[in-house]
Enzyme design. Structure first.
Site, PDB file in Angstrom:
ATOM      1  N   LYS A 168      16.193  -8.897  10.660  1.00 44.16           N
ATOM      2  CA  LYS A 168      16.714  -8.975   9.294  1.00 44.16           C
ATOM      3  C   LYS A 168      17.849 -10.000   9.192  1.00 44.16           C
ATOM      4  CE  LYS A 168      13.845  -6.125   7.477  1.00 44.16           C
ATOM      5  NZ  LYS A 168      12.803  -6.655   6.559  1.00 44.16           N
ATOM      6  N   SER A 176       0.805  -1.222   0.000  1.00 43.96           N
ATOM      7  CA  SER A 176       0.000   0.000   0.000  1.00 43.96           C
ATOM      8  C   SER A 176       0.839   1.273   0.000  1.00 43.96           C
ATOM      9  CB  SER A 176      -0.946   0.007   1.211  1.00 43.96           C
ATOM     10  OG  SER A 176      -0.205  -0.021   2.422  1.00 43.96           O
ATOM     11  N   SER A 190      15.223  -7.724   2.792  1.00 37.45           N
ATOM     12  CA  SER A 190      16.060  -7.652   3.984  1.00 37.45           C
ATOM     13  C   SER A 190      16.492  -6.194   4.142  1.00 37.45           C
ATOM     14  CB  SER A 190      17.253  -8.606   3.850  1.00 37.45           C
ATOM     15  OG  SER A 190      18.095  -8.538   4.980  1.00 37.45           O
ATOM     16  N   TYR A 193      15.384  -4.749  15.559  1.00 39.86           N
ATOM     17  CA  TYR A 193      15.030  -4.721  14.137  1.00 39.86           C
ATOM     18  C   TYR A 193      16.109  -5.418  13.311  1.00 39.86           C
ATOM     19  CZ  TYR A 193      14.159  -2.974   9.439  1.00 39.86           C
ATOM     20  OH  TYR A 193      13.935  -2.890   8.077  1.00 39.86           O
TER      21      TYR A 193
END
Length: 271
Positions: free
Chosen positions: A150, A15, A132, A146
């Site tokens: 990844k 989106s 990634s 975070y």
């Protein structure tokens, strides 16, 4: 690509930002594209069918794949793009918050991938592109959680690629650096802020905001995703943009001590 029977692509988180640009690039390249958003009625690029999906919910993911198969009959490409960020000291997040982050960024990838694999195996071909980050292979102070998501996606993707090659399916990674999207505005904040990190956290916020403002356009990453999706002999990793390529090169060839000093300097931390 056969225009009368185009390959079908599914892009999560389409989106806005990278997902939106990727869905548009794939549609322009001749794919029949289905995009997802977590909330209903999100607008995607022209020509892209938008569907609602919460990647943290097994039933929602299963419904998504059933809808795509009912409409198109196949899924040739999956782009796992949906994700969320978190900025703060690792100590400032509860295990519940860390778990929620992993549920989107790691287990969301796992859910959607597992849902499309039976179809791809039946077809005897498929490509999975996992978004990634350069933070998937370098340290990230004040983005430790975070970054760890990844790093997990990188290990999962490379290992899975070896498992799926016998079925004609390849799994590849796209690694952007800073990208000019609304990512910074949508970052989650730690759920138990500690005064001792206030100054450093604020400093990292400023560094991140400036880096995003001068970062690559989402279309740069989208073009890299398209290449990763269409290369006849895919690489395991695709750096997206000039900065990502530079960071990848430096990580591989610069001595660890020098890289460490440079990283701290770039992030405004004492060397």
């Amino acid at each position: 690509m056969n225009k009368s029977n185009p390959d079908v692509a599914l892009v999560t988180g389409a989106s806005s930002g990278i997902g939106h640009a990727t869905a548009k690039a794939l549609q322009n390249a001749g794919y029949r594209v289905f995009g997802t958003s977590r909330r209903a009625a999100a607008e995607g690029p022209d020509g892209v069918a938008m569907l609602t999906c919460d990647v943290t919910d097994d039933a929602s993911v299963a419904k998504l794949v059933d809808e795509v198969l009912a409409e198109a009959g196949r899924i040739d490409l999956l782009v796992n793009n949906a994700g969320i960020g978190l900025l703060g000291g690792a100590e400032e997040s509860s295990t519940a918050q860390a778990r929620a982050l992993f549920d989107v960024n790691v287990f969301g990838v796992l859910r959607v991938t597992n849902a499309v694999l039976p179809t791809m195996r039946h077809q005897g071909k498929g490509r999975i592109v996992n978004l990634s980050s350069v933070l998937g292979f370098i340290p990230a102070p004040y983005s430790a959680l975070y970054s760890s998501t990844k790093h997990a996606v990188e290990g999962y993707s490379e290992s899975l690629d070896h498992e799926l090659r016998p079925f004609g399916i390849r799994v590849v990674l796209v690694e952007p650096a800073y990208t000019d999207t609304s990512f910074e505005e949508n970052l989650a904040r730690p759920d138990r802020l500690l005064d001792i990190y206030d100054s450093a956290r604020a400093g990292m916020n400023a560094v991140l905001r400036k880096a995003i403002e001068t970062g690559d356009a989402p279309e740069v990453v989208a073009r890299t995703v398209l290449k990763a999706a269409t290369d006849s002999v895919p690489r395991r990793r695709y750096a997206a943009g000039k900065m990502a390529r530079q960071v990848s090169f430096l990580r591989r060839f610069v001595p660890a001590s020098a890289f460490d000093k440079s990283l701290r300097k770039q992030n405004g931390l004492p060397v």
